[in-house]
Structure formats: C-alpha cells, structure tokens
Design an enzyme around this catalytic site. Structure first.
Site, PDB file in Angstrom:
ATOM      1  N   HIS A  11       6.278  -0.513   8.893  1.00 15.53           N
ATOM      2  CA  HIS A  11       5.245   0.510   9.082  1.00 15.53           C
ATOM      3  C   HIS A  11       5.306   1.143  10.463  1.00 15.53           C
ATOM      4  CE1 HIS A  11       3.729  -1.658   5.611  1.00 15.53           C
ATOM      5  NE2 HIS A  11       2.780  -0.780   5.430  1.00 15.53           N
TER       6      HIS A  11
ATOM      7  N   GLN B 223       5.036   7.611   2.354  1.00 17.36           N
ATOM      8  CA  GLN B 223       3.837   6.950   2.874  1.00 17.36           C
ATOM      9  C   GLN B 223       4.010   6.343   4.269  1.00 17.36           C
ATOM     10  OE1 GLN B 223       1.518   3.680   0.614  1.00 17.36           O
ATOM     11  NE2 GLN B 223       0.678   5.677   0.035  1.00 17.36           N
TER      12      GLN B 223
ATOM     13  N   LEU C 119       5.231   5.491  -8.198  1.00 14.64           N
ATOM     14  CA  LEU C 119       5.620   4.832  -6.973  1.00 14.64           C
ATOM     15  C   LEU C 119       7.136   4.694  -6.908  1.00 14.64           C
ATOM     16  CD1 LEU C 119       3.636   1.785  -5.655  1.00 14.64           C
ATOM     17  CD2 LEU C 119       5.815   2.558  -4.763  1.00 14.64           C
TER      18      LEU C 119
ATOM     19  N   GLU D 154      10.133   6.455  -4.324  1.00 20.96           N
ATOM     20  CA  GLU D 154      10.482   7.459  -3.317  1.00 20.96           C
ATOM     21  C   GLU D 154      11.718   8.259  -3.717  1.00 20.96           C
ATOM     22  OE1 GLU D 154       9.780   4.332  -2.733  1.00 20.96           O
ATOM     23  OE2 GLU D 154       7.914   4.442  -1.584  1.00 20.96           O
TER      24      GLU D 154
END
Lengths: 464, 363, 379
Positions: free
Chosen positions: B168, B121, B97, B99
């Site tokens: 998001h 993601q 995990l 980036e």
C-alpha cells in the site's frame, strides 16, 4: 494515580485530522477498556473510538464540533491504582501511542513522527540540531566559469581562483595548463595592470637602522630633502616580517661574500623529452614533474664533482674556516604570498627521482600556502632559483647566507641551435650562478655550471 | 425449509442502487449536474481530483470512470465520491475485482471511442495489470501505426507516509517511465491535481497518473479558472542560489521543508517540482543548475535504476560545465518497502535530503 | 428466491438451520454419517473456537481504533466457515490463508500475536510456515488471489513426490487455500484452477463468499453461483452454508480426504457474510443497507450453534467458561499488543536476498553511519 492521555489516532490509512462529533462520556465518568468514549468524523467515515484505558475521565480536551489533527491529545483518563497511598507521588504521565522509534514523548498537535495509526501529520522533525556538524567548505562560487571537474579540483588544490584564470580551451573553458601557468606566476605578477604614476618622481622606503652588520652603508640613499608625502603620489610601506628578514639577509650576503657570476647556454631538448616521458609514466602519475626536477638532480650530481660549491665560509674566533658538506640540503627559492622564502629539502642526495619530485612538490605547495616553517629554511647548503618562470634567461642572484653558491634556471624556450651542422629549433636555456669567491675560484665555478648544463643537455649522464 | 437462501438474502445491485444513489442507468450530464465551480477555493487534494473528474465527466459523455469501489463507495480515498450518483453507473463503473481485466477492457472501450479513466486502488495492486499496461496499452498505437489512439488514464495512489501494510506504499514509477508509449505524471498540489487530471484525460496518449496518497487530505488553493502550466512542464517552486533540489509527488513538500531548514543554516536552496515524470521537462532544471552548480534529486522509490538516476545522468550530461559537484540522489533503500514501523527510517526525510546537500556543498 | 440477475442458486449443504435446529438439506444427505459421529466435545470445541476468535477479533478492531494497529481486517461473521474447515484439516495438511482467516491460523498453531504484529507494522509476514508448531500454515497474502497459485504449486509438488494418493489418510497430504468472492475475479485464481485440474492436485479451493468485496457486491463479480466455476474446470464443486460450522466441517473433511486420496482438486463455496467492514479503513454505511446486516445477524453462526448445543444439553457452566476464556484471550491480546517493542532499522536489510548482495551491504553500512552521525559527540 496515573493520568493517561489518549491522542487522536489515524483510523484509516493516512488520515490527517478528524472532527469530534460527540462525546459519550464526561469528566468523572468511570470507563473501562474498550468502552466507546467518542464518535469522530473523518474524511472517510464516522468512527467510534473505544477507550484504551480503565479509569475515571479526567478532562475532555477537545470540544464537540472541533476538528483536530491526528496525534492531538483528546481526553485524559485517570487510572485508579488499587491500594492508593495518599502520600505516593503521582507517576509520570502516560501517553498512549508513543513511538518506539525515538520521537518526542509528547507528539504535538499536527506534528510528531509517523507512528502506526498516527497518520502523516505535518511533521518537520529534524535531528540536525542534535549534533551534525557538516564540513561545508564552500569554494568561491565560480559561477559562469567553464571548467571540467578535474580542472576545478586542480584549481582548488593549488589555491587558484578560477574566476581569475584566462581560459584558452576550445569551449571557452579553463584548461589544466591555464591553471598551472596561473599558479606558477609570482604573486607580484598577478597584478598585471600597470599602475598609473602620473608625475611621481620617486618613492622612498625607510629602512630600519641597525639592520644587519653590513649595513653601515645604507643600500638606498635617501634623496635630497623630499617634499612632504603626498598621498596621491606616494605610498609608504612599513618594512617588517619577511621583507625585513629578506632585506637583511641580502645585505649580509652581498656585503660579506664577494659575488662572481658565470653562465652558459645549453640545448635542454633532451631534458624536455625526459620530463614528458616521466609525466606519462605511471610511476610519476601522482607527482609533479618539471625541468626543475632534472635541474635539482643535476645540481646534486655536479656538487659531488665540485664539492666546494656546497661549502660554507665560517668566521670563528680562531680564524675563518671553510666547511665542506657531504650532504645537500637543497634550497629552492620560492616567491610566496608572504614574500621570498628559501626552504630546503634535507639530504636531497639520498632521494630517488620520485621522492625528490615529491619533496619539491610538497615544498612548493607548503610555501604557497604560507605554511613554511623556520626549520625548513635553516641548514641549507646550496640553492636553486627558478627565474625561468619569470621569463628570464639568466641573472646574478644573491647567495643565501651560510652558503657559497646559488644556481639559476632560466626560461626554456625554443631557439635556433646548431645540431649536426644544421640550424634547428631546440629547447634552449641558460644556466647561471653566483658564487662566493672566497671559497671557490673561477675554474671551479665554471666546471660546476658546465656540469649542470651537461646534465640538462644529456640527462643520461645521471646514470653515472 | 425455514431459510431464505443466503445468496438471495443479499440485496440485488439494482435495488440498492436506487435506494442510495439515484438512477441506475446513466443519465449523462444533463440537468442533474450543478454548474462548474469558479474562482479560487481551498480544498484538499482528493477533492481537487474529484472536482476535476466531475468537470471531465460533464464535458464529454465519452469519459468513463472504471475501478474497484469507485461508484457507491466513492473510492477508498473518496476521490470519486458522489460521481456515480451524479452521472450514473454507466459512466462511473464499479468493476469486478481484476486489475488486468479493468485495463484490458478499457483498451477495448477506447477502441470504440470511449475515454476511460481507471482507478487502481493501491500502487501495490497494479501488477496484475502490468502485462496489459506494458504489452498492450503502451504498444497498441505503435502496433497500429497510428490508426489507433488510446486516450486512457490510469490513476494510481502511490507512495508512503501513511503507515499502511504491505503493497500500500509502493513507488512503482520507474516501471512505467521505463516503458515507451506511456506518459507518466504526478501532481504535488491540489491545484496541479485539478488541472493535470483534466489535461491527462484530454491527452490522446495513455497516461499513468500517480497520486501521492500522503497528500490526499492536504489542503491547498485551487484556481478553478486559469490553468497555470501544461501537463508536461516542470516548475521551480522555491527560488535559491546554492543547491537545486528536485523531486516529484509527496517529496516536493519534503524538499521545501529541507530548504526551510537549510535557510536557517545559511544555505539557499532552489526547489523544482518535476510534475511530469515522462517526458521530463529539463528546461527549468537546467536553468536552475546553471545558476546553482549543485543538484540533489530526492525520491521515495528505491534508488537503483530509478527515475532519479535518469534525471541525474541527463543533467550531468547537459550541464557538465556548470556543475561544481556531482548530481546526488537521495532515495529509498534497495529493499522491499519495510513494515510500517520502519517507514520513517526508509523514506527520505528532510534530514536525508540535507545530508546530501552537505555533501554537495563539500565539493 | 432468485436474484435480479436470473441465476438459480442451488440449495447449499446445511445441517443446522439459522435457529439452531437440526434440519439437513437434501444436499447434506451424504454427510450425515460424518455429522452424526461428531461428539459433544468436538461440537463444544467448535463453539469455543468461534467465541474466542470473535472476542479476539473485536479486541483487535478496538486496538486499531486506539492507535495500536495500522489496520485490522475483521473475521466477524465468518467464524463457522473458518472453524469448520480448519478443524477438518489433518495435521500434515498445508494451509494457505488469504488475510482474514485468523481462527484458521490459530487452530493450526499460529500465535495470534503474530497476526497482530503484522497488522501493527512490525513485519510483513509474522511467522515461519516451515516451523512445525505453525502447522504448515502459510503467511497472509494481501495481493488478492495470488496465494491460490502458490497452493496449486504445493499441490503439484505433493503429486510429484508421491506425498498423496497412497491410500493412507493419516499420511497423505492435502492443500487447502482460502480466498474470497472478490478475489475469485482475479486471473491468478483462474490459472490456479487450470493448473490444479491439469495436474490433479490434492487441493481444496475454499472460497468464503461473504457477499462483499469492500463495497462491490458479489453479483458484480459473477452472474453464476461461484461454486459453479469449479465445475467449469473439471473439479467437483459444492456450496455449503458457511454459517453452519457442522456443515462446513463435514463438507471440507470429505473434500480434503477425497483430494488427498488422489481424487483431484475440489472447490467449496462457503456462503457467509462479512458482518463487519472490509477493514478498519472501510465504512459499510456508505454502500450497504443496515437491514441487510440485520437479516444476516439472524443467521449468526455462533448463536446458531449455541442453540443447538443447548438443545443437546450443554450446561450453563460450559457457556460461562467459554465467555471467560474469550475475555481472557481478548484482554491478554490487548496487554501484549500494548507492550510490543519496536524493531531495529537494520531489519529492513535482512533477508532481502537469500545470499549476500553488495548493494544491501553497502546501504546497511551507510545507514548505520548516517544514524550514528546523530549520536552525541558525532561530527
């Protein structure tokens, strides 16, 4: 008893639909909050949905195996109120998941606003029907015309259709001058195509009987017996409106006041220079400046020196009078779409150069838009007619009824002139005018015209 | 001791992999790959991407997929579903995990001949990788004076309309279009998704591949045989005469909705799908504006110093004489993307687009 | 007992075995005095904390399934690690949660409805960390690991201002920062530890290793037990059974008190298990085996403590009372969530900056005019 409806939620960040896999309850079953009532399958996973309501299952609204959109009602659950009153009216239906943000009460399947947990839907909600009335003035599509935005605005302000303007700019674009020139053309000159008459000999325009006291002798004598009107060779125009008013005023004036015309040529170069400087000045940035403005100031100044040109011959029952006015309501002859109008600027003698420019501009625009009011045309004391825009040098204009003089400004163009003993190209124009010889004699007329011309030659004299 | 150690109680990766996904070492395309589909099929956007990725993996064993949760889970939006099972965990990698770590190691992999396709993601989580993307990925080709190409694709779900929590629903395209050395594209339909992902993988330049997540589940026709347009082409998707509406990604659907409403009011709108955000294909846009004389650019991203600002400035420059009105922009407000309850107010919808259309027509 | 990747996990600190019996591991020796000093009331308090939050957590998950919340990240299974560590903090301490520490924030004084409002999409934060009633608890951070740097920065401030290391534990302040096994791979966490060690901050890095980062097992994140990383940065590091609330409490209390006294930062790895999904958008059936979940269910933190309390003579009435409170809290949460109002559109312009900004003012005005144009009678 309240009927509560559970609509399909978005259980996973942007899902749009789900399949009802299996119902865990049936109609008539008692359910408590959080009891699992159905299993659904989304694009991401199988999910069990817990009941948001207590009560008794009313209806299963979707069959197993069916896919429905997020927001679609899937089950109703009837709440059992304690101490139920058999006569109590049923309450309004309650839908879980109503948005607080102004959406419809019942989100329709596949539509509805985006509530948290209610996914994206395919909603095309529009509030436009609600009230919005947009101002949508659509300028005639001048597609294909090359013009910079300020020129487009100018054209729109002046009511000029860009498509009609001949462009002379280096990029094939319409320039500011192109637009201005076009705007200054009289409407009659918009049609530059010379119609083909073929073998037509004459055109008869009937004049209404009784038009004006002085029309005992009709202006236009009908020809000897005319052959019946041939539609190809003759056009008949009914006289009415402005044409009618103009013609009767012309007759009245021409056949009452003995007209005498005088004129002079003058070197107006200094006026042209002054106009150029005023145009570049920030004080005059927002207003139109032209030689006509200088002419207007010249006329007002000259009127003070020869007041008789600003007088009026009045016939009363106790004899004729000459009323000499100490104010100038300056008329400007304007060719408009409706015809010839002569609105005047009230008390022009009190206006500064800028205010006079404003007034001229406003008068012109109003006339062009066809919005000149009758009051604007009443009470004039002296008139200017600008025949220079037609390319004419001088004329013998007809005095506006109620006035004693009319001054014409001719076209201003470069001509050879003698300056300091040498022939030089200068901006030369003719100032001409017609006057009522009952009111004013030759010397007065001449002095007046000379005064006007002297201002055009040396605008600094206005500093007097 | 009556306990097994909690850590040992977790099943090791290899065991689980065998249990549910197939061989643990990459077996390549080989005989386990079904034949590529043909014809025209209706499928959701996410499946179109999945199909395109599968084709790319099958076409070249240098293609690698890297990302968090893309292997066993198939990605949080299921875009990579089934691909690790088919191609193995040395072609479809569940990474740690990090980036920045993903992008940085992808650069290294590209240096020895791989063609990595990275999944970030969510848009809001690309920023730890921002340094590797801007100082390295975008510049290494230039720094090596052409001796190195970096054929890396970074797929990022972006945009709003899913009612999600913070980070998001971002629209970070301007950070990337502003970075020389990167190519940036965004398909708006399943057909474009299918073809553009493959073209992006074929590109020898780094491509930021922005996927409008609001469209993941929307279905559309995919022509599996014929590529319609090159990767960096824009396209007129609706013909009209009065105003040109331009946008990218999820906004294209909104523009079409606005155009439909406008039509009922007597205004004919032409709609252009930008498709490629860097470089921009101005041809169809300018052709359109020369016919309509008016343009509105709509985007979810905050407007200040946005992609829409760049397109507007260029169109004004190149189509100056054709313009009846200034080019208008409809954008997200210049605030952080708000809590989900306000996304409907924040994001430009058909009404906001039409308000700009009204203004354009009032000139 | 080794995993496939060849590392040897050491025995963590544990006091309660999975069956609830009192069986301290060797590593637990040094904590026994502290453990034995815990009263029945305190132990019952731990139990109550865990049961109530589990009921709240389950209700919140249901609310998401009912369309009332955008998302819910469950803390199911991790109650002991969170209750134990939170109860070990002192009032003056600073707490940095990640986004799953619902009971930590509750114990520190944050109203759980503030978390609900965050997950419902009404706010990006939900509470004011500087309001004393919130117990210096910072808001949730959704970008993984970013909060570890912030926590280190606070720790550095405490050092520079001499707010620690005076020798008075009632006054000396410490920082505890929560993060997970997935987040531990992020560069920010590495940098946070570098800085913490360099400045010797009064800080505890509390890593809940719940074995999964969405679908990625911890063995992908690390080839060594995670608590060993702390040692790499020069800080004492310890592994604790995160499903043992007593051990979690003891280890954290000692670590915090040593740190606040000036001993420098510490790292704790609490071994636990994410019994639920990553969030309500996730589906664990796609990547992990149900027998793994079942094996962890046998080590449930609440069952474990209940067994222990029963062995100490806790009454049925006590357990019934806890159940009743848990139900009431869950129900109250449901009712209050369903009653939540919306927020005004202008809220998105508030607090974008600390000082006035012309672009914000202009757009706030524009939006107000635009919205008003839809009202009755507007033209």
């Amino acid at each position: 008893m309240t009927t509560q409806t559970f609509v399909l939620p978005d259980v996973g960040e942007g899902l749009t639909e789900a399949e009802i896999v299996s119902w865990r309850v049936g109609p008539g079953d008692r359910v408590a909050v959080n009891d699992v009532i159905v299993e659904i399958e989304t694009a991401k996973s199988l999910v069990e949905l817990p009941s948001p309501f207590d009560g008794v299952v009313g209806e299963l609204l979707v069959d197993e195996g069916t896919t429905v959109a997020v927001g679609a009602p899937i089950i109703t659950i009837v709440a059992e109120d304690e101490a139920t009153d058999a006569t109590a009216p049923s309450a309004a239906p309650v839908t879980v998941g109503q948005t607080e943000h102004g959406a419809p009460a019942e989100p329709l399947a596949g539509e509805g606003s985006v509530l948290v947990g209610y996914g994206t839907g395919g909603h095309v909600q529009s509030r436009r029907r609600a009230v919005r009335q947009a101002h949508r003035e659509r300028v005639a599509a001048s597609v294909g015309v090359i013009a910079k935005p300020p020129i487009r605005k100018l054209a729109r302000d002046l009511g000029v259709d860009l498509a009609d303007v001949v462009p002379t700019g280096p990029a094939g674009d319409v320039t500011r001058d192109d637009v201005l020139k076009h705007a200054e053309q009289a409407s009659v000159f918009r049609n530059i195509q010379t119609p083909d008459w073929g073998t037509v000999r004459e055109e008869t325009i009937p004049v209404e009987r009784g038009a004006g006291a002085a029309s005992a002798t009709p202006v236009i004598a009908p020809a000897a017996p005319t052959p019946p009107a041939d539609e190809d060779r003759e056009e008949t125009i009914e006289v009415k409106g402005v044409r009618k008013a103009t013609s009767s005023a012309m007759v009245r004036s021409a056949y009452t006041a003995p007209h005498v015309s005088v004129w002079t040529d003058v070197d107006a170069t200094r006026t042209m220079e002054l106009v150029k400087r005023l145009k570049a000045s920030p004080d005059f940035a927002d207003v139109k400046v032209s030689p006509l403005l200088i002419m207007a100031r010249a006329v007002i100044w000259a009127v003070r020196r020869t007041p008789m040109v600003n007088a009026a011959w009045v016939d009363t029952d106790h004899g004729a009078e000459i009323r000499v006015r100490r104010y100038v309501n300056l008329g400007i002859a304007a060719a408009t779409p409706r015809g010839l109008l002569v609105p005047n600027i009230k008390d022009a003698q009190d206006l500064s150069m800028r205010d006079l420019a404003r007034a001229l501009e406003k008068l012109t625009l109003t006339a062009r838009e066809g919005k000149t009011q009758p009051a604007d045309q009443q009470g004039g004391t002296i008139t200017i007619t600008n025949i220079g825009v037609f390319g004419m040098d001088a004329g013998t204009p007809i005095i506006n009824p109620g006035e004693s003089g009319i001054v014409a400004l001719g076209t201003i163009r470069q001509k050879p002139w003698v300056v300091d003993g040498e022939v030089r190209p200068r901006y030369v124009t003719t100032v001409s005018g017609s006057f009522d010889h009952r009111v004013i004699d030759g010397d007065g007329m001449s002095r007046f015209i000379a005064d006007v011309a002297s201002i055009l030659e040396e605008p600094a004299l206005l500093l007097d | 001791m009556t306990e097994t150690d909690p850590v040992a109680g977790t099943r090791p990766v290899a065991e689980l992999a065998e249990a549910s996904t197939g061989p643990s070492t990459g077996s390549g395309a080989g005989d386990s790959t079904p034949p590529a589909p043909t014809g025209t099929q209706s499928m959701p956007f996410s499946r179109a991407l999945n199909t395109g990725l599968r084709a790319a993996l099958a076409n070249s064993d240098r293609v690698l997929l890297m990302g968090e949760d893309i292997g066993r889970l198939g990605g949080v939006f299921r875009v990579t579903e089934g691909l690790q099972a088919e191609f193995g965990d040395r072609r479809v990698l569940d990474t740690p995990l990090a980036e920045s770590g993903i992008v940085g190691t992808a650069i290294g992999l590209a240096m020895v001949g791989f063609r990595p396709v990275i999944e970030i993601q969510f848009d809001g989580f690309v920023f730890p990788a921002f340094d590797q993307i801007t100082t390295q990925l975008a510049k290494l080709t230039n720094r090596h004076e052409g001796a190195l190409s970096l054929p890396i694709v970074i797929r990022i779900p972006y945009g709003g309309h899913i009612g999600a929590v913070e980070h998001h629903q971002e629209s970070p395209e301007a950070y990337f279009t502003h970075t020389p050395g990167l190519r940036v594209v965004s398909p708006s339909t399943p057909n474009d998704a299918y073809w553009m992902i493959q073209d992006a993988i074929d590109s020898n330049d780094p491509v930021i591949f922005l996927e409008p997540k609001a469209r993941y589940w929307q279905k559309g026709e995919v022509d599996l045989d014929a590529r319609a347009l090159p990767l960096h082409a824009s396209r007129i998707v609706r013909r009209g005469t009065d105003v040109t509406l331009v946008g990218h990604g999820a906004m294209v659907t909104t523009l079409l909705q606005a155009a439909a409403i406008a039509e009922s009011e007597g205004t004919s709108c032409e709609v252009v799908d930008l498709r490629s955000l860097s470089p921009v294909d101005y041809g169809p846009i300018l052709d359109s504006v020369r016919r309509t004389g008016r343009m509105v650019y709509a985007q979810e991203a905050p407007g200040f110093t946005s992609l829409g600002s760049e397109v507007a400035a260029t169109v004004m420059e190149k189509a100056f004489y054709a313009l009846e009105a200034p080019v208008l922009r409809v954008s997200g407000f210049d605030t952080p993307f708000p809590p989900a309850k306000l996304e409907g107010v924040y994001l430009p919808d058909a009404d906001r687009v039409l308000e700009a259309v009204d203004r354009a027509l009032a000139y | 007992m080794t995993s496939d990747h060849g590392f040897q996990p050491e025995e963590p600190v544990r006091v309660l075995a999975a069956d609830g019996s009192f069986s301290p591991t060797p590593a637990a020796e040094r904590y026994l005095p502290l453990v034995e000093a815990l009263t029945d009331a305190e132990l019952e308090g731990f139990y109550r904390d865990m049961v109530v939050i589990r009921a709240f957590d389950r209700q919140a998950t249901n609310l998401q399934r009912q369309g009332q919340l955008a998302l819910w990240p469950p803390s199911y299974g991790q109650e002991a690690a969170q209750v134990g560590s939170a109860r070990a903090t002192r009032p003056q301490d600073h707490v940095f949660p990640s986004y799953r520490e619902h009971v930590v924030t509750r114990i520190r004084g944050v109203d759980p409805m503030d978390i609900i409002r965050l997950m419902r999409g009404l706010t990006h934060g939900g509470w004011d960390p500087f309001d004393p009633r919130n117990g210096n608890t910072h808001i949730y951070t959704l970008v993984l690991g970013a909060q570890t740097l912030h926590a280190t920065g606070v720790g550095m401030g405490l050092v520079f201002d001499g707010r620690m290391g005076t020798g008075d534990p009632e006054r000396d302040e410490a920082v505890i920062v929560y993060y997970g096994d997935g987040a531990s791979s992020e560069g920010d966490v590495h940098e946070a530890m570098v800085f913490a060690a360099s400045y010797q901050t009064p800080q505890v890095f509390f890593l809940q290793n719940n074995q999964w980062a969405i679908s990625v097992p911890v063995t992908t994140q690390s080839r060594t037990p995670l608590h060993r990383r702390g040692a790499g940065y020069g800080m004492p590091s310890i592994a604790v059974d995160g499903n043992d609330v007593i051990a979690s409490y003891a280890v954290t209390k000692v670590a915090l008190d040593e740190a606040r006294a000036g001993g420098g930062p510490r790292a704790i790895e609490a071994l636990t298990y994410r019994m639920g999904a990553h969030t309500t958008s996730d589906d664990p059936t796609k990547y992990r085996a149900s027998d793994e979940e079942q094996s962890w269910a046998k080590r449930d933190p609440i069952a474990r403590l209940r067994a222990y309390l029963e062995s100490r003579g806790a009454s049925e009435a006590f357990f019934a009372d806890v159940e009743a409170e848990a139900s009431a809290v869950a129900d109250d949460t449901r009712v209050r969530t369903n009653a939540l109002d919306g927020i005004p559109a202008t809220k998105m312009f508030d607090h974008v900056y600390s000082e006035p900004h012309p672009l914000i003012d202009e757009q706030r005005r524009w939006l107000a005019e635009y919205e008003a144009s839809f009202e009755e009678g507007a033209t």
